[in-house]
Design a protein around this motif. Structure first.
Motif, PDB file in Angstrom:
ATOM      1  N   GLU A  10       0.846  -1.205   0.000  1.00 16.60           N
ATOM      2  CA  GLU A  10       0.000   0.000   0.000  1.00 16.60           C
ATOM      3  C   GLU A  10       0.876   1.247   0.000  1.00 16.60           C
ATOM      4  O   GLU A  10       0.647   2.183  -0.767  1.00 16.60           O
ATOM      5  N   LEU A  11       1.893   1.241   0.837  1.00 11.68           N
ATOM      6  CA  LEU A  11       2.812   2.381   0.920  1.00 11.68           C
ATOM      7  C   LEU A  11       3.525   2.591  -0.415  1.00 11.68           C
ATOM      8  O   LEU A  11       3.568   3.705  -0.935  1.00 11.68           O
ATOM      9  N   VAL A  12       4.049   1.523  -0.980  1.00 11.30           N
ATOM     10  CA  VAL A  12       4.785   1.630  -2.240  1.00 11.30           C
ATOM     11  C   VAL A  12       3.855   2.053  -3.373  1.00 11.30           C
ATOM     12  O   VAL A  12       4.180   2.942  -4.155  1.00 11.30           O
ATOM     13  N   PRO A  22       3.908  -2.547  -8.246  1.00 10.98           N
ATOM     14  CA  PRO A  22       3.349  -2.359  -6.894  1.00 10.98           C
ATOM     15  C   PRO A  22       1.832  -2.547  -6.844  1.00 10.98           C
ATOM     16  O   PRO A  22       1.302  -3.070  -5.857  1.00 10.98           O
ATOM     17  N   GLN A  23       1.147  -2.157  -7.927  1.00  9.78           N
ATOM     18  CA  GLN A  23      -0.300  -2.339  -7.966  1.00  9.78           C
ATOM     19  C   GLN A  23      -0.656  -3.828  -7.997  1.00  9.78           C
ATOM     20  O   GLN A  23      -1.558  -4.278  -7.291  1.00  9.78           O
ATOM     21  N   LEU A  24       0.082  -4.566  -8.817  1.00 13.70           N
ATOM     22  CA  LEU A  24      -0.158  -6.011  -8.910  1.00 13.70           C
ATOM     23  C   LEU A  24       0.143  -6.706  -7.592  1.00 13.70           C
ATOM     24  O   LEU A  24      -0.636  -7.553  -7.137  1.00 13.70           O
ATOM     25  N   ALA A  25       1.272  -6.382  -7.001  1.00 16.67           N
ATOM     26  CA  ALA A  25       1.658  -7.025  -5.741  1.00 16.67           C
ATOM     27  C   ALA A  25       0.620  -6.755  -4.661  1.00 16.67           C
ATOM     28  O   ALA A  25       0.225  -7.663  -3.921  1.00 16.67           O
ATOM     29  N   GLU A  41      -9.471  -2.834  -7.043  1.00 16.61           N
ATOM     30  CA  GLU A  41      -9.008  -1.446  -7.156  1.00 16.61           C
ATOM     31  C   GLU A  41      -7.542  -1.395  -7.599  1.00 16.61           C
ATOM     32  O   GLU A  41      -7.174  -0.598  -8.463  1.00 16.61           O
ATOM     33  N   SER A  42      -6.720  -2.258  -7.039  1.00 18.44           N
ATOM     34  CA  SER A  42      -5.303  -2.278  -7.424  1.00 18.44           C
ATOM     35  C   SER A  42      -5.122  -2.694  -8.877  1.00 18.44           C
ATOM     36  O   SER A  42      -4.310  -2.120  -9.599  1.00 18.44           O
ATOM     37  N   TYR A  43      -5.885  -3.711  -9.306  1.00 17.14           N
ATOM     38  CA  TYR A  43      -5.764  -4.150 -10.695  1.00 17.14           C
ATOM     39  C   TYR A  43      -6.243  -3.067 -11.653  1.00 17.14           C
ATOM     40  O   TYR A  43      -5.649  -2.862 -12.719  1.00 17.14           O
TER      41      TYR A  43
END
Length: 174
Positions: A10-12, A22-25, A41-43
């Motif tokens: 989340e921080l990264v 970072p979004q995928l992770a 949301e991240s994807y």
């Protein structure tokens, strides 16, 4: 463990918005922790960086399916499979979404295609797909091959016994 991992990503991802990794992770960590809405949301953030990545689209479909949004997931899986019809993981995911909607014939078509794509040497994977299709005779045979490769794995024997029972095979043959 997942809380720490998710917070770290989340921080990264908030500091590096223009990168996909970072979004995928973060999405993968959220999905593994059962937080599909956050994963979605991240994807979607990753797809804003590059909307044409089939791997990310497939993950978005997984998140949608986990959220019970099966029709949307199937649309995404259809697009991924149009670009790569040999993507066994996406065939499996689409099959699950179709089964959830009661479209069992279509789900079985996906799993049959996935089964055909799997290498003959992947007996455990083939057996699991055969079980999903309720092809218990094929599963019985494939689990037998899996046991030959990994005799110490107790699950292959358990699953083989299950397949034998469902196939109506005599138990003494196992």
């Amino acid at each position: 463990y997942f809380a720490f991992e998710t917070e770290s990503y989340e921080l990264v991802r908030n500091n590096v918005r223009s990168k996909i990794l970072p979004q995928l992770a973060h999405g993968n960590a959220c999905l593994a922790h059962g937080r599909a809405a956050e994963a979605l949301e991240s994807y979607e953030r990753a797809l804003k960086v590059n909307a044409k990545l089939n791997e990310v689209l497939a993950l978005k479909g997984e998140a949608l399916s986990t959220l019970g949004r099966y029709e949307e997931a199937i649309e995404i899986f259809d697009g991924v499979l149009a670009a790569n019809p040999r993507d066994g993981d996406t065939l499996n995911a689409r099959g699950i979404a179709r089964a959830a909607l009661g479209r069992l014939a279509e789900a079985n078509d996906d799993w049959r295609h996935q089964f055909d794509l799997l290498a003959q040497t992947s007996s455990a994977a083939r057996a699991c797909v055969a079980m999903r299709m309720a092809n218990y005779s094929a599963a019985f045979n494939e689990f037998g091959l899996a046991i030959a490769k990994e005799p110490a794995n107790p699950y292959w024997l358990l699953y083989r016994l299950t397949a034998a029972r469902l196939a109506g095979a005599p138990t003494e043959s196992v």
